[in-house]
Design a protein around this motif. Structure first.
Motif, PDB file in Angstrom:
ATOM      1  N   ARG A 248      -8.492   0.932   4.002  1.00 17.99           N
ATOM      2  CA  ARG A 248      -8.369   1.063   2.575  1.00 17.99           C
ATOM      3  C   ARG A 248      -7.790  -0.115   1.600  1.00 17.99           C
ATOM      4  NH1 ARG A 248      -3.730   1.999   0.096  1.00 17.99           N
ATOM      5  NH2 ARG A 248      -2.434   2.108   1.771  1.00 17.99           N
ATOM      6  N   PRO A 249      -8.536  -0.337   0.581  1.00 18.97           N
ATOM      7  CA  PRO A 249      -8.043  -1.325  -0.596  1.00 18.97           C
ATOM      8  C   PRO A 249      -7.071  -1.055  -1.153  1.00 18.97           C
ATOM      9  CG  PRO A 249     -10.102  -0.199  -1.490  1.00 18.97           C
ATOM     10  CD  PRO A 249      -9.895   0.390   0.106  1.00 18.97           C
ATOM     11  N   PRO A 252      -8.001   1.308  -5.478  1.00 15.17           N
ATOM     12  CA  PRO A 252      -8.942   2.155  -5.474  1.00 15.17           C
ATOM     13  C   PRO A 252     -10.390   1.792  -6.118  1.00 15.17           C
ATOM     14  CG  PRO A 252      -6.838   3.294  -5.935  1.00 15.17           C
ATOM     15  CD  PRO A 252      -6.539   1.809  -6.152  1.00 15.17           C
ATOM     16  N   LEU A 253      -9.991   0.849  -7.093  1.00  9.97           N
ATOM     17  CA  LEU A 253     -11.373   0.261  -7.712  1.00  9.97           C
ATOM     18  C   LEU A 253     -12.128  -0.521  -6.933  1.00  9.97           C
ATOM     19  CD1 LEU A 253     -10.016   0.165 -11.340  1.00  9.97           C
ATOM     20  CD2 LEU A 253     -11.485   2.020 -10.254  1.00  9.97           C
ATOM     21  N   GLU A 254     -11.582  -1.132  -5.943  1.00  8.45           N
ATOM     22  CA  GLU A 254     -12.154  -2.237  -4.948  1.00  8.45           C
ATOM     23  C   GLU A 254     -12.916  -1.442  -3.806  1.00  8.45           C
ATOM     24  OE1 GLU A 254      -8.836  -4.872  -4.201  1.00  8.45           O
ATOM     25  OE2 GLU A 254      -9.918  -6.403  -5.925  1.00  8.45           O
ATOM     26  N   LEU A 255     -12.939  -0.168  -3.685  1.00  8.32           N
ATOM     27  CA  LEU A 255     -13.558   0.630  -2.811  1.00  8.32           C
ATOM     28  C   LEU A 255     -15.099   0.086  -2.498  1.00  8.32           C
ATOM     29  CD1 LEU A 255     -13.260   2.268  -0.530  1.00  8.32           C
ATOM     30  CD2 LEU A 255     -13.932   4.245  -1.961  1.00  8.32           C
ATOM     31  N   ARG A 256     -15.747   0.246  -3.522  1.00  5.93           N
ATOM     32  CA  ARG A 256     -17.254  -0.129  -3.296  1.00  5.93           C
ATOM     33  C   ARG A 256     -17.559  -1.776  -3.325  1.00  5.93           C
ATOM     34  NH1 ARG A 256     -20.167   4.308  -2.185  1.00  5.93           N
ATOM     35  NH2 ARG A 256     -19.337   6.147  -3.124  1.00  5.93           N
ATOM     36  N   THR A 274     -19.549   2.575   6.190  1.00  7.40           N
ATOM     37  CA  THR A 274     -19.612   3.612   5.647  1.00  7.40           C
ATOM     38  C   THR A 274     -18.427   3.814   4.750  1.00  7.40           C
ATOM     39  OG1 THR A 274     -20.953   4.939   7.655  1.00  7.40           O
ATOM     40  CG2 THR A 274     -19.710   6.381   5.922  1.00  7.40           C
ATOM     41  N   VAL A 275     -18.604   4.592   3.537  1.00  4.71           N
ATOM     42  CA  VAL A 275     -17.774   4.834   2.418  1.00  4.71           C
ATOM     43  C   VAL A 275     -17.229   6.217   2.584  1.00  4.71           C
ATOM     44  CG1 VAL A 275     -17.101   4.891   0.125  1.00  4.71           C
ATOM     45  CG2 VAL A 275     -18.456   3.138   1.245  1.00  4.71           C
ATOM     46  N   ASP A 276     -15.895   6.406   2.617  1.00  7.00           N
ATOM     47  CA  ASP A 276     -15.234   7.770   2.621  1.00  7.00           C
ATOM     48  C   ASP A 276     -14.630   7.835   1.263  1.00  7.00           C
ATOM     49  OD1 ASP A 276     -14.253  10.130   2.967  1.00  7.00           O
ATOM     50  OD2 ASP A 276     -12.945   9.530   4.803  1.00  7.00           O
ATOM     51  N   PRO A 277     -14.964   8.270   0.296  1.00 12.37           N
ATOM     52  CA  PRO A 277     -14.338   8.420  -1.080  1.00 12.37           C
ATOM     53  C   PRO A 277     -13.080   9.349  -1.150  1.00 12.37           C
ATOM     54  CG  PRO A 277     -16.521   9.350  -1.109  1.00 12.37           C
ATOM     55  CD  PRO A 277     -16.775   8.834   0.005  1.00 12.37           C
ATOM     56  N   ASP A 278     -13.297  10.274  -0.390  1.00 11.53           N
ATOM     57  CA  ASP A 278     -12.292  11.354  -0.268  1.00 11.53           C
ATOM     58  C   ASP A 278     -10.870  10.696   0.119  1.00 11.53           C
ATOM     59  OD1 ASP A 278     -13.783  13.284  -1.024  1.00 11.53           O
ATOM     60  OD2 ASP A 278     -14.310  14.095   0.960  1.00 11.53           O
ATOM     61  N   SER A 279     -11.010   9.702   1.174  1.00  9.02           N
ATOM     62  CA  SER A 279      -9.800   9.268   1.891  1.00  9.02           C
ATOM     63  C   SER A 279      -9.699   7.768   1.083  1.00  9.02           C
ATOM     64  CB  SER A 279      -9.659   8.862   3.460  1.00  9.02           C
ATOM     65  OG  SER A 279     -10.828   8.206   3.657  1.00  9.02           O
ATOM     66  N   GLY A 280     -10.694   7.504   0.165  1.00  6.91           N
ATOM     67  CA  GLY A 280     -10.503   6.156  -0.262  1.00  6.91           C
ATOM     68  C   GLY A 280     -10.413   4.953   0.693  1.00  6.91           C
ATOM     69  N   THR A 281     -11.436   5.126   1.847  1.00 10.05           N
ATOM     70  CA  THR A 281     -11.544   4.084   2.908  1.00 10.05           C
ATOM     71  C   THR A 281     -12.802   3.905   3.311  1.00 10.05           C
ATOM     72  OG1 THR A 281     -11.453   5.958   4.551  1.00 10.05           O
ATOM     73  CG2 THR A 281      -9.161   4.807   3.878  1.00 10.05           C
ATOM     74  N   SER A 308      -4.381  -1.147   3.983  1.00  9.71           N
ATOM     75  CA  SER A 308      -4.067  -0.647   5.232  1.00  9.71           C
ATOM     76  C   SER A 308      -5.270  -0.567   5.988  1.00  9.71           C
ATOM     77  CB  SER A 308      -3.475   0.803   5.461  1.00  9.71           C
ATOM     78  OG  SER A 308      -4.235   1.744   4.936  1.00  9.71           O
ATOM     79  N   ILE A 309      -5.010  -0.988   7.389  1.00 11.70           N
ATOM     80  CA  ILE A 309      -6.231  -0.870   8.334  1.00 11.70           C
ATOM     81  C   ILE A 309      -5.872   0.103   9.637  1.00 11.70           C
ATOM     82  CG2 ILE A 309      -7.815  -2.124   9.906  1.00 11.70           C
ATOM     83  CD1 ILE A 309      -7.785  -4.419   8.107  1.00 11.70           C
TER      84      ILE A 309
END
Length: 343
Positions: A248-249, A252-256, A274-281, A308-309
């Motif tokens: 998780r960045p 949140p804007l750094e997810l992609r 794989t991007v999980d937008p619901d959890s932002g991870t 977090s990782i």
């Protein structure tokens, strides 16, 4: 006939082997229920035996408890040969099958007293042992009631108490919590743990993955009468291959951008993210600690702050499916096992 000495096994801290099975074979007509099974269970531990329906689990228990005779192979339990010394062996083992086998017309106390007498306890000792176990299994208030009035959970506890009358060295539990509600299942687990603390060796057959993780220190997986895997729970999970990093960045804007950075790493063997937008991870399958280090280093080098990782280990359900090709018949919680990683 003399008892066979047990030999220590240094791989388990010097614990002797309580159950030793070599090349066990059992046929039912054309069906080979057991096909050369090898198995070791160390004293004071729980061995979980997993396998799909028809794998041979119950046949194994029936051979080890002298209820049936194997066609080939040997089994030494608590120092006794199951074929050559069945009478001596029956005095030091207990068995709880898939369904409670109590006499419904007798009361709980009468059931336990009867078994005590069958085991050659004196009348006084049989009564004392029955009352002690009724208290231990929280059945004292129902001691004088016929077993047919007991709930399913109470019958299962009475069945477990019956298996303990003779203070067994080795206890066989053949899918002991089948059909029980979660509360009663937890009560049974607590009793099994208590028995093991008292030094009892347990061989547990189950299709409940959570049950295996709760109770067993080692696992043996059987299928079509053969042992196809064995080892500790974490060891078997490792055989499935890999973990999944959930990153998780902090922003949140750094997810992609994070996902893109990971896809561009070019680490050998690293699977697609794989991007999980619901959890932002972002989820990244990895196969080694070296890959984990490379991922963390590369992300921080790009200037992306990690919030977090977490590593998600394979569940025991996934291990079972991977090894046997079948899902366990009993539904389980699909909660991943989590391991925090400091960054």
């Amino acid at each position: 006939m003399t008892r066979i000495d047990k030999t220590p096994d240094n791989s388990t801290g010097g614990r002797p082997v309580a159950v030793s099975v070599r090349g066990l074979v059992k046929h039912y007509g054309e069906t080979k229920a057991l096909d050369g099974v090898d198995l070791d269970v160390h004293e004071g531990t729980v061995m979980g035996v997993l396998g799909p329906n028809g794998a041979g689990k119950t046949t194994l228990v029936r051979c080890l408890s002298t209820l049936i005779t194997p066609d080939a192979g040997t089994a030494i339990v608590a120092g006794y040969d199951t074929v050559k010394q069945p009478r001596q062996l029956r005095r030091v083992i207990g068995l709880t099958g898939q369904y409670a086998s109590v006499d419904e017309k007798l009361s709980g106390r009468e059931n336990l007293y009867m078994i005590g007498r069958l085991l050659d306890l004196s009348r006084k000792d049989a009564r004392s042992r029955a009352d002690s176990l009724l208290e231990r299994f929280s059945l004292t208030d129902a001691a004088t009631r016929p077993a047919k009035t007991y709930s399913g959970g109470m019958r299962r506890r009475l069945d477990l108490a019956a298996s303990m009358i003779g203070r067994p060295h080795v206890l066989y539990l053949d899918e002991p919590t089948t059909g029980l509600d979660p509360r009663t299942r937890n009560e049974v687990w607590d009793e099994v743990k208590s028995m093991v603390r008292d030094g009892v060796t347990v061989l547990l057959t189950t299709q409940y993955m959570e049950e295996a993780e709760q109770l067993a220190s080692e696992l043996t997986v059987v299928d079509h009468g053969k042992v196809i895997a064995r080892g500790g729970i974490e060891e078997l999970k490792a055989k499935v291959g890999g973990r999944t990093l959930r990153i998780r960045p902090a922003d949140p804007l750094e997810l992609r951008p994070l996902a893109g950075a990971l896809d561009d790493l070019g680490i050998t063997g690293l699977a697609t993210t794989t991007v999980d937008p619901d959890s932002g991870t972002v989820l990244v399958p990895i196969l080694s600690d070296e890959q984990l280090t490379a991922v963390v280093g590369a992300v921080t080098a790009r200037g992306i702050t990690i919030g977090s990782i977490v590593t998600e280990l394979p569940s025991l359900d996934e291990v079972f499916l991977s090894i046997t090709g079948e899902k366990p018949s009993a539904p389980q919680d699909a909660r991943p096992e989590l391991e925090e990683v400091a960054v």
